[in-house]
Each structure stands twice: as structure tokens, then as C-alpha cells.
Design an enzyme around this catalytic site. Structure first.
Site, PDB file in Angstrom:
ATOM      1  N   CYS A  31       0.862  -1.196   0.000  1.00 17.71           N
ATOM      2  CA  CYS A  31       0.000   0.000   0.000  1.00 17.71           C
ATOM      3  C   CYS A  31       0.899   1.247   0.000  1.00 17.71           C
ATOM      4  O   CYS A  31       1.659   1.460  -0.938  1.00 17.71           O
ATOM      5  CB  CYS A  31      -0.942  -0.070   1.206  1.00 17.71           C
ATOM      6  SG  CYS A  31      -2.199   1.219   1.277  1.00 17.71           S
ATOM      7  N   ASP A  77      -9.042  -3.411  -7.645  1.00 18.19           N
ATOM      8  CA  ASP A  77      -8.622  -2.345  -6.727  1.00 18.19           C
ATOM      9  C   ASP A  77      -9.249  -1.012  -7.130  1.00 18.19           C
ATOM     10  O   ASP A  77      -8.893  -0.445  -8.176  1.00 18.19           O
ATOM     11  CB  ASP A  77      -7.098  -2.243  -6.745  1.00 18.19           C
ATOM     12  CG  ASP A  77      -6.540  -1.389  -5.623  1.00 18.19           C
ATOM     13  OD1 ASP A  77      -7.258  -0.511  -5.127  1.00 18.19           O
ATOM     14  OD2 ASP A  77      -5.379  -1.614  -5.252  1.00 18.19           O
ATOM     15  N   HIS A  99      -7.648  -4.423  -3.492  1.00 14.28           N
ATOM     16  CA  HIS A  99      -6.572  -3.786  -2.742  1.00 14.28           C
ATOM     17  C   HIS A  99      -6.393  -4.528  -1.413  1.00 14.28           C
ATOM     18  O   HIS A  99      -7.354  -4.910  -0.771  1.00 14.28           O
ATOM     19  CB  HIS A  99      -6.926  -2.316  -2.481  1.00 14.28           C
ATOM     20  CG  HIS A  99      -5.797  -1.519  -1.927  1.00 14.28           C
ATOM     21  ND1 HIS A  99      -4.818  -0.962  -2.725  1.00 14.28           N
ATOM     22  CD2 HIS A  99      -5.486  -1.162  -0.655  1.00 14.28           C
ATOM     23  CE1 HIS A  99      -3.958  -0.303  -1.976  1.00 14.28           C
ATOM     24  NE2 HIS A  99      -4.339  -0.421  -0.713  1.00 14.28           N
TER      25      HIS A  99
END
Length: 230
Positions: free
Chosen positions: A122, A171, A198
Site C-alpha cells: 500500500c 482495486d 486492494h
């Protein structure tokens, strides 16, 4: 398996980092860069698993300049807090947290005697992408769903080491169009897209996808073995 150690950044700031050591001779060293949730139980587990695979692994607490010992969960409140902390970290003057990433790279290189890879998730994926072009001593970089790394200013960066990037096709935070643009601009980067959302690597999140996580892990370990050989 692991324990916290103290790193010292170039400006003298003390940064805690979770360190996990392998049994026997290490096959390499890896710096693990956190999500927006801090060095929480998931990031510590990732670090420990890398050590179990034979790597000296260390995860610096990258929010320390803002707040000590950030360990968030994955509910809506934690997400909002993590987003605030990330924005504040990105707004730090000068090199900001990149000097803390550099401190981790230098520390683990010195203490292990091994080549160093960086693996980030991330926000940590974005920082890993930056580290691939900015930090001396990095030999390989693996970015998991790096939030922000597919926007034009980040695409313009030029990595100095081999890079592997994992993205999720579902995502909502990273568009497939931007992933395609990133891939087209960087044919030297190994880009893989999974049928996942994600955060698919985190088994503490609802978006966890076991098949994608295992495939990405296998590719990551093969990549690290290839580029961190003595």
C-alpha cells in the site's frame, strides 16, 4: 520470532523497527515497508515469515516522526486515522520518512552483510518504488498495490534496481488504466495483475485473497532469491 530495535536516521531521529532473524546463514536481507496502519501484527507477521524463509527482515515504524507506536486495525475508524497519518507523513519537509527507510537499509546491510531488498505494501509499496530510485544499497524492490505509484509524477521516476510490482484488478484505489500506463512507461518492471482487490495479501482484511497472495508470495521469493544472491 522478532523484536524491536532502534535505528538512527541521518538527522538523529530514533526510529523503532521490528527485526526478525533467520536460523542459520541468511540468504539476503529485506526491509519491509508498512501500510498506513503502522507496524501492526500483520506487518510483523510478514517480517517474521520472511525470516522463516531465510532472510534477515526489518520493518521500520514509519509514523514515528508523527506518533509513537502506531498499530491500527482495519475498520473504518482505523482507515480514516491511517489516511490522516499518511497525509501528514507525505507532507513532512525534506526527505521525510525516506531517511528512515534509508536508515533501515543501511542498518540491515551492516548487521547482515547481505544484499538488501525492499518489500512494501500500500503506502509502503509507493515508498518502495521511491526507494528503488533514491536509496543507495537497495538491490531489489517489490511493490504490493502501491497506492500513488501509478500517478504521473511517480511514473516519471526511474528505478535503479530491478522492480517487481503486484496489483489487484478489482482495486478501486488504483485504476487499471493507470497500471497499464505505469507498465507501458516501465517495461523493465515486472508487473503482475491479480483477480483481487486492494490489500489482497493481508489475511486480516476482508479483501484478502488466498490464491493471489500465494502466487504473489512465490513470485516475490523467487525475485528476491534471484537478486539478493551473494
Amino acid at each position: 520470532m522478532g523484536q524491536f530495535v532502534q535505528l538512527t536516521a541521518q538527522d538523529g531521529t530514533q526510529i523503532p523497527a521490528w527485526l526478525a532473524q533467520p536460523d542459520g546463514t541468511p540468504r539476503g536481507a529485506v526491509v519491509v515497508l508498512q501500510e498506513i496502519f503502522g507496524v501492526n501484527s500483520h506487518i510483523r507477521a510478514v517480517t517474521d515469515r520472511l525470516a522463516a524463509r531465510g532472510f534477515v527482515a526489518i520493518a521500520p515504524a514509519l509514523f514515528t516522526r508523527l506518533e509513537f507506536d502506531v498499530q491500527l486495525g482495519y475498520d473504518a475508524e482505523a482507515m480514516a486515522r491511517g489516511i490522516q497519518l499518511k497525509a501528514a507523513a507525505e507532507a513532512l519537509p525534506g526527505e521525510g520518512v525516506m531517511q528512515d527507510v534509508r536508515a533501515a537499509v543501511q542498518w540491515v546491510a551492516q548487521h547482515s552483510g547481505c544484499k538488501v531488498g525492499v518489500v512494501g505494501f500500500c503506502w509502503g509499496g509507493l515508498l518502495t518504488w521511491r526507494a528503488a530510485g533514491l536509496i543507495e544499497g537497495v538491490s531489489a524492490a517489490v511493490c504490493y498495490y502501491g497506492g500513488g505509484m501509478t500517478v504521473p509524477p511517480e511514473i516519471a521516476r526511474q528505478p535503479q534496481v530491478p522492480v517487481l510490482a503486484h496489483f489487484g484488478a478489482k482495486d478501486a484505489h488504483i485504476s487499471q488504466e493507470s497500471v497499464q500506463q505505469f507498465s507501458a512507461a516501465h517495461p523493465e518492471v515486472q508487473v503482475h495483475v491479480y483477480d483481487a482487490d486492494h490489500g489482497f495479501n493481508c489475511d486480516q482484511r476482508g479483501s484478502y485473497d488466498d490464491a493471489s497472495a500465494v502466487q504473489a508470495k512465490d513470485r516475490t521469493l523467487e525475485f528476491l532469491d534471484q537478486h539478493l544472491k551473494a
